[in-house]
Structures are given as structure tokens and as C-alpha cells.
Design an enzyme around this catalytic site. Sequence first.
Site, short mmCIF file in Angstrom:
data_model
loop_
_atom_site.label_atom_id
_atom_site.label_comp_id
_atom_site.label_asym_id
_atom_site.label_seq_id
_atom_site.Cartn_x
_atom_site.Cartn_y
_atom_site.Cartn_z
N ARG A 38 4.42 -3.99 -3.98
CA ARG A 38 3.02 -3.72 -3.59
C ARG A 38 2.22 -3.10 -4.73
O ARG A 38 1.02 -3.36 -4.87
CB ARG A 38 3.02 -2.81 -2.35
CG ARG A 38 1.64 -2.62 -1.71
CD ARG A 38 1.80 -1.95 -0.36
NE ARG A 38 0.55 -1.79 0.37
CZ ARG A 38 -0.06 -0.62 0.58
NH1 ARG A 38 0.47 0.49 0.12
NH2 ARG A 38 -1.19 -0.57 1.27
N ILE A 64 -6.55 -2.54 0.38
CA ILE A 64 -5.28 -3.24 0.60
C ILE A 64 -4.81 -2.71 1.96
O ILE A 64 -4.84 -1.50 2.21
CB ILE A 64 -4.27 -2.97 -0.55
CG1 ILE A 64 -2.94 -3.72 -0.32
CG2 ILE A 64 -4.02 -1.49 -0.80
CD1 ILE A 64 -2.02 -3.73 -1.57
N SER A 65 -4.43 -3.62 2.86
CA SER A 65 -4.13 -3.21 4.23
C SER A 65 -2.87 -2.36 4.30
O SER A 65 -2.02 -2.36 3.41
CB SER A 65 -3.94 -4.45 5.11
OG SER A 65 -5.08 -5.28 5.07
N LYS A 66 -2.77 -1.64 5.43
CA LYS A 66 -1.62 -0.77 5.68
C LYS A 66 -0.37 -1.64 5.94
O LYS A 66 -0.40 -2.50 6.83
CB LYS A 66 -1.97 0.07 6.92
CG LYS A 66 -0.99 1.09 7.32
CD LYS A 66 -1.56 1.93 8.46
CE LYS A 66 -0.45 2.78 9.03
NZ LYS A 66 -0.93 3.89 9.82
#
Length: 218
Positions: A38, A64-66
Site C-alpha cells: 500500500r 486512499i480508501s480504508k
Amino acid sequence: MKQPVERFAAYRQALAAKVHASGVKHGKTLEAIATVPRHAFMDPGLHAQAYEDTALPIGHEQTISKPSVVARMIELMHKPRHPLGKVLEIGTGCGYQAAVLSLLADEVYSIERIRPLHDLARAKLRPFRINNLRLIYGDGILGLPQAAPFDGIILAAAGLGIPDALLDQLAIGGRLVAPVAKNEKEQQLVMVERMSSQRYQRTVLDGVFFVPLQSGVV
Ligand code: SAH
């Protein structure tokens, strides 16, 4: 997916363990979370936080999504005992979820409406040499009719409803997963399964928080 040599392997495993603890049970999704680095999709200044289970800024007022929410949505998109064929993602952002999806589906198409983010995702993804992923610059509200129908559609941004074009482009038996705004402050995850050409089954799930789905390109 080509895996560059890097020193974050233990962190990726720990992140997959956090995602598992959050309730995601789907083995292949957890494996993909444990595989995709990530940090490589984020600004170097944020690398130290890359393996925390939180959304983080990527510029242009986007995030940036969880990871646990990314994984939950991908888990929901899978029908039991059905491998994913062709998948459409709306909202590429920096490309993290697209990389995760590329490990789980035969073909992935991902659309982004902000040109510099589309370019950023292209640059971030290049070293991984993923050959089943196509990035498209455009308005995801319109979907991608030339590649439809899709076995799975996932939205990384919340609208007031689910765009009709996306429901039309869902294959019969396919699943769409999206955050939908209930009001100014609340959003809910919605899963829609297409049962026949005219019938869709809608399930409302967890409360979530996503950036807004916006129309047009910039
Ligand atoms: N998938 C990303 C999340 C990015 S945030 C990840 O892996 O973390 C959501 C993204 O959706 C933003 O980049 C935003 O610009 C984009 N977006 C919002 N509305 C859109 C639309 N209509 N079409 C395409 N992208 C859209």
C-alpha cells in the site's frame, strides 16, 4: 503482479490481520491485502502510516480508501463459489484498490475523473506490470459501455443514488457494491445483485465514509 523487492512484508501481513479482525473472512481478498504494498501508492511522507487501517490523503481533496472497507466491498462483490470475471471500479484514485482487484478478477477496468490522479495511478502501477488492468480517464457515472457487461462493479465514491448506467452494465447474476449518501452526514454501503434483466435485489449494509461521486471530468 510483479512484486518489487521491499521491506514492508511484515506490515502487509499485519494489515491483512487487522482487516481479518474487522470481520472480513474471504481468504483470497485477505491474501490480496497481504500482497499489495500500500505504501507504494502513497506519498513518501505518509509511508509510515501506510499500513494503518485508515483512509489517507492522496491530493486533489481525495483519499486512499480504508483497507478494511476496500476488503469488505470486494468480499461483498464475490458470490459464493463464483470467481470474478470482469470487474469495473469507479474512482481509481492512486490505484491501490485497482491493484488489489487485479489479483482477484480476470479483467479489471478502473475509471478516474481527475486527470492528475489518473496519471498518478498509471505511474504508481507501472512497476507492477499488471496485465489484466486497464485505467480509463473519464466520468464513471456513465460506466464503460464498450466493455460491459461486468460481473462486478465497485464504487469508491458516494453518490445520492446508484447511477442507472452502472445498473444497466451489470451482468445478470453480477453484483455492484457502492457507498450511497443517506443525507449530508451519513452514507451506507449498498450491495445490488442483478437477478434478471429487469430485477435487482438491493441490500443495505454498514455505515461508511467516502469522498463524493462527482460528474464530469477535470
Ligand atoms: N480506489 C481508490 C479510492 C480513491 S477515492 C483507492 O484505491 O484508495 C475516490 C476517487 O473517486 C477519487 O479519486 C475521485 O476523483 C473519484 N471519482 C469521484 N467521482 C468520480 C466519477 N464520476 N468518475 C470517476 N471517478 C470518480
